[in-house]
Design a protein around this motif. Structure first.
Motif, PDB file in Angstrom:
ATOM      1  N   CYS A 120       0.650  -1.498   0.199  1.00  0.00           N
ATOM      2  CA  CYS A 120       0.280   0.299   0.515  1.00  0.00           C
ATOM      3  C   CYS A 120       1.307   1.478  -0.154  1.00  0.00           C
ATOM      4  O   CYS A 120       1.452   1.308   1.426  1.00  0.00           O
ATOM      5  CB  CYS A 120      -1.195  -0.043   1.271  1.00  0.00           C
ATOM      6  N   LEU A 121       1.009   2.274  -1.410  1.00  0.00           N
ATOM      7  CA  LEU A 121       1.380   3.722  -1.064  1.00  0.00           C
ATOM      8  C   LEU A 121       0.971   4.519   0.005  1.00  0.00           C
ATOM      9  O   LEU A 121       2.169   4.900   0.577  1.00  0.00           O
ATOM     10  CB  LEU A 121       0.947   4.116  -2.444  1.00  0.00           C
ATOM     11  N   PHE A 122       0.470   4.252   0.649  1.00  0.00           N
ATOM     12  CA  PHE A 122      -0.140   5.120   2.029  1.00  0.00           C
ATOM     13  C   PHE A 122       0.468   4.465   3.112  1.00  0.00           C
ATOM     14  O   PHE A 122       0.764   5.195   3.673  1.00  0.00           O
ATOM     15  CB  PHE A 122      -1.880   5.166   2.316  1.00  0.00           C
ATOM     16  N   CYS A 123       0.014   2.961   3.546  1.00  0.00           N
ATOM     17  CA  CYS A 123       1.183   2.880   4.816  1.00  0.00           C
ATOM     18  C   CYS A 123       2.388   3.116   4.543  1.00  0.00           C
ATOM     19  O   CYS A 123       3.321   3.186   5.345  1.00  0.00           O
ATOM     20  CB  CYS A 123       0.899   0.865   4.467  1.00  0.00           C
ATOM     21  N   GLY A 124       2.948   2.434   3.004  1.00  0.00           N
ATOM     22  CA  GLY A 124       3.982   3.487   3.169  1.00  0.00           C
ATOM     23  C   GLY A 124       4.838   5.068   3.699  1.00  0.00           C
ATOM     24  O   GLY A 124       6.113   4.931   3.786  1.00  0.00           O
ATOM     25  N   ILE A 125       4.209   5.848   2.767  1.00  0.00           N
ATOM     26  CA  ILE A 125       3.651   7.104   3.763  1.00  0.00           C
ATOM     27  C   ILE A 125       4.175   6.881   5.428  1.00  0.00           C
ATOM     28  O   ILE A 125       5.133   8.011   6.164  1.00  0.00           O
ATOM     29  CB  ILE A 125       3.244   8.497   2.886  1.00  0.00           C
ATOM     30  N   VAL A 126       3.311   6.234   5.722  1.00  0.00           N
ATOM     31  CA  VAL A 126       2.869   6.400   7.496  1.00  0.00           C
ATOM     32  C   VAL A 126       3.886   5.300   7.922  1.00  0.00           C
ATOM     33  O   VAL A 126       4.383   6.102   8.967  1.00  0.00           O
ATOM     34  CB  VAL A 126       1.685   4.742   7.945  1.00  0.00           C
ATOM     35  N   ASN A 127       4.597   4.824   7.143  1.00  0.00           N
ATOM     36  CA  ASN A 127       5.880   3.776   7.917  1.00  0.00           C
ATOM     37  C   ASN A 127       7.641   4.786   7.150  1.00  0.00           C
ATOM     38  O   ASN A 127       8.558   3.850   7.972  1.00  0.00           O
ATOM     39  CB  ASN A 127       6.184   2.279   7.772  1.00  0.00           C
ATOM     40  N   GLY A 128       7.655   5.555   6.430  1.00  0.00           N
ATOM     41  CA  GLY A 128       8.578   5.926   6.389  1.00  0.00           C
ATOM     42  C   GLY A 128       9.377   6.041   5.111  1.00  0.00           C
ATOM     43  O   GLY A 128      10.519   6.638   4.511  1.00  0.00           O
ATOM     44  N   GLU A 129       8.789   5.447   4.039  1.00  0.00           N
ATOM     45  CA  GLU A 129       9.692   4.610   3.449  1.00  0.00           C
ATOM     46  C   GLU A 129       9.584   5.503   1.801  1.00  0.00           C
ATOM     47  O   GLU A 129       9.590   4.987   1.141  1.00  0.00           O
ATOM     48  CB  GLU A 129       8.740   3.016   2.693  1.00  0.00           C
ATOM     49  N   VAL A 130       7.520   5.659   1.816  1.00  0.00           N
ATOM     50  CA  VAL A 130       7.160   6.795   0.955  1.00  0.00           C
ATOM     51  C   VAL A 130       7.696   7.911   1.649  1.00  0.00           C
ATOM     52  O   VAL A 130       7.286   9.269   2.027  1.00  0.00           O
ATOM     53  CB  VAL A 130       6.403   6.368   0.467  1.00  0.00           C
ATOM     54  N   SER A 131       8.105   9.065   0.220  1.00  0.00           N
ATOM     55  CA  SER A 131       8.369  10.397   0.788  1.00  0.00           C
ATOM     56  C   SER A 131       6.744  10.953   0.587  1.00  0.00           C
ATOM     57  O   SER A 131       6.029  10.894  -0.534  1.00  0.00           O
ATOM     58  CB  SER A 131       9.404  11.311  -0.048  1.00  0.00           C
ATOM     59  N   ALA A 132       6.348  11.782   1.342  1.00  0.00           N
ATOM     60  CA  ALA A 132       5.156  13.331   1.347  1.00  0.00           C
ATOM     61  C   ALA A 132       5.704  14.034   1.946  1.00  0.00           C
ATOM     62  O   ALA A 132       6.446  14.039   3.023  1.00  0.00           O
ATOM     63  CB  ALA A 132       3.676  12.408   1.751  1.00  0.00           C
ATOM     64  N   ALA A 133       5.433  15.396   1.555  1.00  0.00           N
ATOM     65  CA  ALA A 133       4.848  16.832   2.083  1.00  0.00           C
ATOM     66  C   ALA A 133       4.292  16.551   3.594  1.00  0.00           C
ATOM     67  O   ALA A 133       2.398  17.337   3.122  1.00  0.00           O
ATOM     68  CB  ALA A 133       4.868  17.609   1.686  1.00  0.00           C
TER      69      ALA A 133
END
Length: 146
Positions: free
Chosen positions: A7-20
């Motif tokens: 899951c892309l958003f789970c990646g944001i939650v766990n810091g694997e995917v960059s987001a502002a």
């Protein structure tokens, strides 16, 4: 907390995917949409993986939607908007299968009509960072009042 590896958003939650990121607490995290309708368009997601609103446990409904309310106020304040559009899709038109709420700053005659809206990219990273900081500042100011 339940996180799905694909899951892309789970990646944001766990810091694997960059987001502002503009907001985060124990329940949820909010970040700028990478293809905003207008600058300041944010997505608020629960940190645990739930695909739709129906999947969100009752114990999380109140804290999650208090954060929706906080973010809507902050986006309006930060962007000096006349109002906001707050919405979510459940499966249909849900590009990422992880519950998320769109918070979009609105102004009268801003050109949004119906559900076929154009998307615009930030002019550059500096513009995105400026919008990010304005929303973060608005949230911090609102939380101090509580």
């Amino acid at each position: 907390m339940t996180i799905r590896a694909a899951c892309l958003f789970c990646g944001i939650v766990n810091g694997e995917v960059s987001a502002a990121i503009v907001f985060e607490d124990d329940v949820s995290i909010a970040f700028l949409d990478h293809r905003p309708l207008f600058p300041g368009h944010c997505l608020l997601i629960p940190k645990s993986h739930f695909e739709t609103l129906s999947d969100l446990p009752e114990r999380l409904i109140k804290p999650f939607f208090l954060n929706v309310q906080l973010l809507a106020r902050a986006v309006e304040t930060a962007r000096e908007a006349e109002g906001s559009f707050v919405a979510m899709n459940n499966r249909v038109s849900q590009t990422v299968p992880h519950l998320h709420v769109h918070i979009v700053p609105r102004r009268r005659k801003d050109g949004l009509k119906g559900f076929f809206w154009p998307r615009y990219k930030y002019a550059n990273e500096a513009e995105m960072l400026e919008v990010q900081e304005a929303i973060r500042s608005a949230i911090a100011s609102m939380q101090k009042r509580l």
